[in-house]
Write a protein that holds these residues in place. Structure first.
Motif, mmCIF file in Angstrom:
data_model
loop_
_atom_site.group_PDB
_atom_site.id
_atom_site.type_symbol
_atom_site.label_atom_id
_atom_site.label_comp_id
_atom_site.label_asym_id
_atom_site.label_seq_id
_atom_site.Cartn_x
_atom_site.Cartn_y
_atom_site.Cartn_z
ATOM 1 N N ALA A 95 2.834 16.358 11.648
ATOM 2 C CA ALA A 95 2.989 17.769 11.331
ATOM 3 C C ALA A 95 3.604 17.934 9.950
ATOM 4 O O ALA A 95 3.177 18.784 9.155
ATOM 5 N N ALA A 96 4.628 17.126 9.625
ATOM 6 C CA ALA A 96 5.295 17.239 8.336
ATOM 7 C C ALA A 96 4.388 16.807 7.192
ATOM 8 O O ALA A 96 4.394 17.421 6.116
ATOM 9 N N VAL A 97 3.600 15.765 7.402
ATOM 10 C CA VAL A 97 2.786 15.216 6.310
ATOM 11 C C VAL A 97 1.462 15.951 6.183
ATOM 12 O O VAL A 97 1.024 16.297 5.082
ATOM 13 N N ASP B 183 9.100 2.487 0.040
ATOM 14 C CA ASP B 183 10.269 3.344 0.243
ATOM 15 C C ASP B 183 9.898 4.804 0.457
ATOM 16 O O ASP B 183 10.571 5.524 1.194
ATOM 17 N N GLU B 184 8.810 5.237 -0.203
ATOM 18 C CA GLU B 184 8.397 6.638 -0.085
ATOM 19 C C GLU B 184 8.084 6.975 1.378
ATOM 20 O O GLU B 184 8.565 7.965 1.934
ATOM 21 N N TRP B 185 7.287 6.122 1.993
ATOM 22 C CA TRP B 185 6.898 6.327 3.382
ATOM 23 C C TRP B 185 8.084 6.158 4.329
ATOM 24 O O TRP B 185 8.265 6.907 5.278
ATOM 25 N N ALA C 91 0.835 -1.196 0.000
ATOM 26 C CA ALA C 91 0.000 0.000 0.000
ATOM 27 C C ALA C 91 0.872 1.249 0.000
ATOM 28 O O ALA C 91 1.946 1.262 0.580
ATOM 29 N N GLN C 92 0.432 2.289 -0.666
ATOM 30 C CA GLN C 92 1.153 3.554 -0.654
ATOM 31 C C GLN C 92 0.744 4.300 0.601
ATOM 32 O O GLN C 92 -0.232 5.045 0.618
ATOM 33 N N THR C 93 1.519 4.096 1.666
ATOM 34 C CA THR C 93 1.120 4.602 2.982
ATOM 35 C C THR C 93 0.965 6.119 2.986
ATOM 36 O O THR C 93 0.025 6.650 3.579
ATOM 37 N N LEU C 94 1.888 6.825 2.312
ATOM 38 C CA LEU C 94 1.834 8.291 2.332
ATOM 39 C C LEU C 94 0.497 8.795 1.790
ATOM 40 O O LEU C 94 -0.166 9.636 2.410
ATOM 41 N N ASP C 95 0.086 8.227 0.650
ATOM 42 C CA ASP C 95 -1.193 8.649 0.062
ATOM 43 C C ASP C 95 -2.348 8.291 0.985
ATOM 44 O O ASP C 95 -3.286 9.073 1.167
ATOM 45 N N THR C 96 -2.263 7.086 1.566
ATOM 46 C CA THR C 96 -3.332 6.651 2.472
ATOM 47 C C THR C 96 -3.476 7.608 3.641
ATOM 48 O O THR C 96 -4.588 8.000 4.012
ATOM 49 N N VAL C 97 -2.328 7.994 4.225
ATOM 50 C CA VAL C 97 -2.369 8.880 5.386
ATOM 51 C C VAL C 97 -2.942 10.238 4.992
ATOM 52 O O VAL C 97 -3.802 10.791 5.691
ATOM 53 N N LYS C 98 -2.489 10.773 3.844
ATOM 54 C CA LYS C 98 -2.987 12.085 3.397
ATOM 55 C C LYS C 98 -4.494 12.027 3.177
ATOM 56 O O LYS C 98 -5.233 12.933 3.561
ATOM 57 N N ASP D 249 0.299 2.878 10.780
ATOM 58 C CA ASP D 249 1.189 3.331 9.707
ATOM 59 C C ASP D 249 2.641 3.324 10.159
ATOM 60 O O ASP D 249 3.552 3.104 9.372
ATOM 61 N N VAL D 250 2.834 3.631 11.445
ATOM 62 C CA VAL D 250 4.197 3.656 11.968
ATOM 63 C C VAL D 250 4.150 3.166 13.408
ATOM 64 O O VAL D 250 3.196 3.421 14.139
ATOM 65 N N LEU D 251 5.191 2.395 13.771
ATOM 66 C CA LEU D 251 5.280 1.883 15.130
ATOM 67 C C LEU D 251 6.360 2.677 15.839
ATOM 68 O O LEU D 251 7.513 2.679 15.425
#
Lengths: 395, 344
Positions: free
Chosen positions: B74-76, B240-242, B29-36, B103-105
């Motif tokens: 904050a960054a995302v 890798d993006e995330w 999964a593209q985590t960055l897109d999912t989080v946004k 998404d992150v541990l």
């Protein structure tokens, strides 16, 4: 090919109109669909885990575990494999379930009979006990025994002392353990022979009484033989038994056998909780036996104890066995609550620590489920055999 | 309450894991897109360990591990409060991350080879250099870990601590009884009630747990440190993006400390001529874009959470009850080993 006109047998309806053919066809289609779904899930899981870089397979069972386990029935240390932690976990689960089933059954039968006692106090006490244990969640009962009772015991240096060098403290119950010397085997063999002899004697006495009406005190003679003969041999062999006494050394007691508080708490909670249910099952079983049976038995001159043992219980067993089986299964499965207080059972050791150190969730969860399934089916099978033996024989 | 909740959650998580892995699509999964898209970061933390991740009286999570997640949010997302914290026991944490529950541990998790490889996870960096120690009752009169032979030791299940403990006692040819609990809070209860003589965990955690005792001065942390415990955030492999985003948010906070940028002087720093500061704040270059974020990604993290020093001192350092020295966690330029690659 023209031949003599043979009268063809009246052909049935076309296959798609034949209900039996259709029924089979539908079942085949359904089965294939089910198998296909499971196969897809299995394949998909494998593919996905591979693409995510998660290790699969059962190779991990041969790797060194590297962590300690508090309590094990077989020799275990950190250098053993994950496969051995699996066995340690199974044995610990079987130990607490087996002892739980045994004691829950004994206490449950006593409770069931007590519930129906004509003595008001006994009947009400049994009722109160059953209502309390059945209606408080098992997990809370485990916490009660562990945190409220056993945790408040004094530390090793202020242990409660009992006769025969037994000590109770917040690290567990310590008792002397027997050291068997080789000659002790003679005592064990004598004991076995005495039991075998007693069985033969009791059968012979029964046959003789049936045939001639003369009675022989088979039970008391047997008891004397079973107790007396091994003691005699024990004395003759020069007492081939020493005791390993627990003694305070450093932080803890060393030597002797030790029951850890986690085990005691879990065992007490499982036993007392399940005994409440078994008590109710036994009561309902006894009440299912028609009152006429008791009256007839009394009319024949049997004493109340004999009436219960010879007339009522054998008939009640037919009603008791099936729900009793479910209670045994429940107790075994409930033993997995061990993980809440840190008793190293299968779920705590294997599905807990081993899973976390290896990360192989799918394999380990599947293995754990298979173990519980096997234990449960075995209990069911044995209880069904027994059920068939006591079931009403229609002739 | 956590103790009651922990057991069923472990079972459910493990059970759901097979289903989750089985049914999810094959591509990572593209985590960055999912989080946004979700507008919220899901972050796995402890069930309560003061200084690292602990809910305060009003239910807000605080701690250095919590701040790591807040900085990423904050960054995302531009909002340090857009984080859903998921309390996990040590046993549950990896399964929760593998199955996509979080998404992150960021949960005092030690970076090891096994976890980096066969678990299908990646550590993005080190937020805290720690080492395992022993907490003992003063009354026992023990001054060194070498006197602990035969002791009962409380330890949390599924941790590197559990393994180090066995290694240490084996190497020193001593025996021990491990009393293994699911949650960290249970281990300190076991220690307090006298079920074990010794509590072992990362030293920072021992100082934190000691504050929970009725009389914190009744117990001491032994001087021995028996292992290396680099603690850091963890993400899933294959995204890798995330991985880059989580990794570089921490690097940005470390660089900010090095460059002297704090949450308070950030606005003055915007006027700075230093090209390194300009690139970090986003007034020059397209660093944020390269990460798939807005240009003020690092500025947002610093403004809302602070640089690494602020994060450290507020939660575990001199501004906290734990009063842990920077030690190894000081910047490389101050004698520590915290070192971030340059942002350019």
């Amino acid at each position: 090919m023209a031949g003599p006109a043979v009268p063809t047998p009246p052909s049935g309806p076309a296959p798609w109109r034949n209900p039996r053919v259709r029924a089979v066809a539908f079942q085949v289609v359904a089965l294939v669909l089910v198998l296909w779904v499971f196969w897809t899930i299995f394949q998909n899981t494998l593919t996905n885990m591979e693409s995510r870089g998660i290790t699969t397979g059962f190779g991990f069972l041969d790797n060194t575990a590297g962590f300690g386990i508090l309590f094990s029935l077989i020799p275990y240390d950190e250098t053993n494999t994950y496969g051995r932690t699996f066995v340690v976990g199974i044995l610990n689960t079987l130990l607490v379930s087996g002892l739980g089933i045994l004691f829950a059954t004994i206490i449950g039968f006593i409770l069931g009979v007590a519930r129906l006692s004509p003595n008001w106090l006994i009947a009400k006490m049994a009722l109160v006990y059953i209502e309390i244990t059945r209606n408080v969640p098992l997990l809370l009962q485990i916490f009660f025994w562990y945190f409220a009772v056993l945790r408040t015991l004094p530390g090793p240096r202020q242990s409660l002392e009992f006769p025969f060098s037994a000590f109770l403290n917040n690290r567990g119950l310590y008792a002397p353990s027997p050291n068997l010397e080789p000659a002790f085997w003679a005592v064990a063999i004598t004991f076995g022979l005495a039991i075998a002899g007693a069985v033969v004697l009791v059968r012979w006495a029964k046959r003789r009484q049936d045939a001639t009406g003369r009675r022989f005190p088979a039970w008391s003679v047997s008891l004397a033989a079973v107790v007396g003969l091994p003691l005699l041999v024990f004395w003759l062999a020069g007492s081939p038994l020493t005791w390993d006494l627990p003694a305070l050394q450093g932080f803890n007691f060393r030597g002797g056998v030790r029951l850890i508080p986690e085990f005691i708490a879990l065992w007490l909670a499982l036993t007392l909780y399940t005994a409440g249910f078994i008590g109710e099952i036994v009561r309902s079983g006894i009440q299912s036996v028609s009152k006429g049976q008791t009256e007839a038995s009394q009319a024949l001159g049997l004493r109340p104890g004999q009436t219960l043992r010879l007339i009522v219980i054998p008939q009640a067993m037919r009603v008791i066995i099936p729900p009793l089986t479910s209670q045994y299964l429940n107790l075994t499965k409930n033993s997995s609550l061990a993980t809440a207080i840190g008793y190293p059972d299968l779920v705590s050791v294997f599905m807990g620590t081993t899973l976390n150190q290896t990360g192989q969730a799918v394999e380990i969860v599947a293995m754990t489920m298979a173990v519980y399934l096997t234990i449960s089916l075995s209990i069911s099978f044995l209880m069904n055999l027994y059920n068939r033996a006591v079931a009403l024989k229609e002739r | 309450m956590t103790r009651l909740a922990a057991t069923p959650v472990a079972g459910i998580l493990a059970g759901c894991f097979a289903a989750a892995v089985a049914l999810a699509g094959p591509a990572a999964a593209q985590t960055l897109d999912t989080v946004k898209e979700r507008g919220e970061l899901r972050c796995g933390v402890t069930t309560g360990l003061s200084g690292f991740s602990n809910p305060d009286d009003s239910g807000n999570w605080t701690g250095i591990d919590v701040d790591v997640c807040r900085a990423v949010a904050a960054a995302v997302l531009g909002d340090a409060d857009a984080v859903a914290f998921v309390p996990l026991t040590a046993k549950e944490r990896f399964t929760a991350l593998q199955s996509g529950e979080i998404d992150v541990l960021s949960r005092v998790t030690t970076w090891t080879l096994t976890r980096d490889t066969s678990l299908g996870l990646n550590f993005t960096g080190v937020t805290f250099y720690d080492g395992q120690g022993f907490l003992v009752n003063k009354d026992l009169g023990v001054t060194s870990a070498l006197e602990l032979g035969g002791a009962s030791v409380c330890v949390a299940a599924g941790t590197t601590t559990e393994l180090n403990l066995a290694d240490y006692f084996r190497a020193k040819d001593m025996t021990f009884n491990p009393v293994v609990f699911d949650a960290i809070s249970q281990t300190i209860e076991g220690f307090a009630s006298g079920r074990c003589d010794v509590l072992t965990s990362d030293q920072s955690q021992l100082y934190s747990l000691r504050t929970k005792l009725d009389d914190p001065d009744s117990a001491i942390v032994l001087p021995e440190v028996i292992s290396k415990e680099p603690l850091g955030p963890v993400v899933r492999q294959g995204d890798d993006e995330w991985f880059n985003v989580v990794k570089w948010v921490l690097f940005a906070q470390l660089n900010a400390e090095e460059l002297g940028i704090t949450s308070e002087n950030l606005d003055e720093m915007r006027a700075s001529d230093n090209p390194s500061i300009k690139r970090l704040i986003g007034t020059e270059g397209d660093m944020g874009e390269k990460l798939g974020l807005s240009s003020d990604w690092a500025a947002q993290a610093i403004a809302q959470v602070g640089n690494y020093a602020e994060m450290f001192e507020r939660n575990v350092g001199q501004g906290s009850p734990l009063r842990i020295d920077r030690g190894l966690n000081a910047l490389w330029s101050d004698g520590g080993i915290q070192y971030a690659p340059p942002i350019r």
